[in-house]
Design a protein around this motif. Structure first.
Motif, PDB file in Angstrom:
ATOM      1  N   ILE A  54      11.350  22.295 -29.892  1.00 14.03           N
ATOM      2  CA  ILE A  54      12.559  22.222 -29.068  1.00 14.03           C
ATOM      3  C   ILE A  54      12.174  21.706 -27.688  1.00 14.03           C
ATOM      4  CG2 ILE A  54      14.378  23.564 -27.935  1.00 14.03           C
ATOM      5  CD1 ILE A  54      14.243  25.526 -30.291  1.00 14.03           C
ATOM      6  N   LEU A  55      12.919  20.714 -27.207  1.00 11.73           N
ATOM      7  CA  LEU A  55      12.692  20.154 -25.875  1.00 11.73           C
ATOM      8  C   LEU A  55      13.876  20.524 -24.998  1.00 11.73           C
ATOM      9  CD1 LEU A  55      11.506  16.596 -27.001  1.00 11.73           C
ATOM     10  CD2 LEU A  55      10.107  18.637 -26.590  1.00 11.73           C
ATOM     11  N   ILE A  74      16.372  18.144 -29.313  1.00  7.80           N
ATOM     12  CA  ILE A  74      16.544  17.925 -27.880  1.00  7.80           C
ATOM     13  C   ILE A  74      17.715  18.762 -27.398  1.00  7.80           C
ATOM     14  CG2 ILE A  74      16.915  16.218 -26.071  1.00  7.80           C
ATOM     15  CD1 ILE A  74      15.731  14.135 -27.947  1.00  7.80           C
ATOM     16  N   GLY A  75      17.412  19.829 -26.678  1.00  8.20           N
ATOM     17  CA  GLY A  75      18.423  20.751 -26.192  1.00  8.20           C
ATOM     18  C   GLY A  75      18.227  22.142 -26.754  1.00  8.20           C
ATOM     19  N   GLU A 115      11.474  22.624 -19.349  1.00  2.22           N
ATOM     20  CA  GLU A 115      11.345  21.643 -18.257  1.00  2.22           C
ATOM     21  C   GLU A 115      10.886  20.282 -18.788  1.00  2.22           C
ATOM     22  OE1 GLU A 115      10.541  23.897 -14.237  1.00  2.22           O
ATOM     23  OE2 GLU A 115       8.973  24.425 -15.676  1.00  2.22           O
ATOM     24  N   PHE A 116      11.388  19.957 -19.972  1.00  6.65           N
ATOM     25  CA  PHE A 116      11.107  18.666 -20.595  1.00  6.65           C
ATOM     26  C   PHE A 116      12.414  17.878 -20.590  1.00  6.65           C
ATOM     27  CE2 PHE A 116      10.190  15.399 -23.594  1.00  6.65           C
ATOM     28  CZ  PHE A 116       8.806  15.317 -23.741  1.00  6.65           C
ATOM     29  N   TYR A 117      12.612  17.077 -19.565  1.00  3.33           N
ATOM     30  CA  TYR A 117      13.847  16.319 -19.379  1.00  3.33           C
ATOM     31  C   TYR A 117      13.700  14.965 -20.070  1.00  3.33           C
ATOM     32  CZ  TYR A 117      17.941  14.489 -16.831  1.00  3.33           C
ATOM     33  OH  TYR A 117      19.168  13.963 -16.483  1.00  3.33           O
TER      34      TYR A 117
END
Length: 405
Positions: free
Chosen positions: A30-31, A8-9, A128-130
């Motif tokens: 990866i998000l 995440i990040g 754009e995956f928050y």
């Protein structure tokens, strides 16, 4: 969608964690919250990317129980970073004070090298995956985005950064994700940032630059000294010397800077120089006494701060006591530092996830098995000069290596 490891990040730490885990044979995704990865890396080092510091050691880092990370720094050293990037086609070049940049002089070289490697290895990148929520369900993590998308993963590496430069992606959301799992967050403060001062101590100096030596004092104790360019602003001070020394702000309650505008002369040399100038400039007033020596407006300001109320005072009328006061203003001008200009302008965040709750051999959570951390989200920050990116690479490597086992 399912993956073995979700990072995440998509910043520096997240990319090296993902690459390391993928090389261990794991399926990695990866998000990234923003529309593209590595946005912060692209602007580091004034667009040149100061990607590490050859002299980095534990003494350059701060945080509660900071000695716990020494083994991480020793296991992925600045030389390891340079070797890593060399294998990606980036030739590193060491400059003054151990700062290391890509030989191309372009941060985009570092960004492209990481991006190309991720593509080559088949790492999936979801932009754009928050991430707004993570749940642990048995041996699986369920990761939910703001727009209701869901990804399942066996392990999670939280590399969300701090709160600095929120427009580039690190808005502090990772701290809440960690808190939701029971982790503690230490006090968060902006670091490597412009500073606000008492207005009267910089009044009228906006836009003036000076080559200085600045010594920081915290709670009346001398902390450190840095040389470099100081820039006066309408709110206080900026410039590379301020960025270098502002790491002290989260560490002390009462901070003062002592500025030496004449670092090429010691006090006695300067005193004799000013006495000679009294003869040379005897036909002038104090308005022009410092002409050809320092910035004219700065010289006039320091004259007034030394107790010379009227710049119409003839130079020939200066007495020895006044010359001594001028020397003190030029060599030891004191400024009270009130606060920083905030997270929006800060390069890094001081504070983060408590190291007491993390296995610092593996960077796995002591609370949630399979949850790892890397980079600025942890309670670790370094001085300016490539030290924070070194921590990003080192911690990302360790987290990716152990998550990939």
């Amino acid at each position: 969608m399912t993956t073995e490891i979700a990072v995440i990040g998509g910043g520096a730490s997240g990319l090296i964690a993902a690459i390391t885990a993928r090389k261990a044979g794991k399926k990695v995704t990866i998000l990234e919250r923003k529309e593209r990865i590595l946005k912060k890396v692209l602007v580091t080092g004034n667009g040149r990317c100061n990607l590490t510091n050859a002299r980095a050691s534990i003494s350059n880092y701060f945080g509660k129980n900071i000695l716990l990370i020494e083994n991480i720094l020793n296991n992925f050293t600045p030389q390891n970073v340079m070797d890593f990037f060399y294998e990606l086609g980036v030739i590193c070049n060491e400059e003054e004070r151990g700062k290391v940049y890509p030989l191309s002089g372009q941060a985009s070289s570092v960004v492209d090298a990481l991006r190309f490697e991720a593509e080559k290895l088949g790492i999936k990148i979801e932009t754009e995956f928050y991430v707004r929520k993570i749940e642990k369900d048995g041996f699986k993590f369920k990761i939910f985005s703001e727009d209701k998308r869901k990804i399942e993963a066996n392990r999670v590496i939280l590399s969300t950064g701090g709160q600095s430069y929120p427009e580039l992606g690190s808005n502090g959301s990772g701290f809440q994700l960690a808190k939701d799992f029971g982790h503690s967050i230490t006090k968060l403060s902006p670091a490597i940032v412009q500073l606000k001062t008492e207005k009267y101590q910089v009044k009228g100096l906006q836009g003036i630059k000076a080559d200085t030596s600045v010594t920081a004092y915290g709670d009346n104790k001398k902390i450190c000294t840095y040389n470099g360019e100081l820039l006066f602003t309408d709110y206080g001070i900026s410039g590379n010397v301020v960025f270098n020394i502002s790491f002290v702000m989260p560490l002390y309650k009462n901070v003062e800077f002592e500025i030496d505008f004449m670092k090429k002369f010691d006090y006695n040399e300067l005193y004799e120089l000013l006495r000679k100038r009294k003869k040379i400039m005897a036909h002038l007033t104090m308005e022009n006494y410092f002409n050809g020596m320092i910035n004219k407006k700065l010289g006039q300001f320091l004259s007034k701060m030394s107790g010379i109320e009227k710049l119409s005072k003839p130079v020939k009328d200066l007495n020895d006591n006044e010359i001594k006061k001028l020397c003190t203003s030029l060599k030891k001008y004191r400024i009270n530092i009130l606060e920083t200009t905030g997270f929006k302008n800060a390069q890094v965040t001081a504070g983060g996830i408590s190291l007491d709750e993390v296995n610092t051999d593996t960077l796995e959570s002591k609370i949630i098995k399979g949850l790892y951390f890397s980079g600025e989200v942890l309670d670790v920050y370094g001085e300016c000069g490539g030290f924070n990116l070194q921590w990003a690479w080192a911690s990302g490597y360790i987290a990716g290596k152990n998550a990939g086992i």
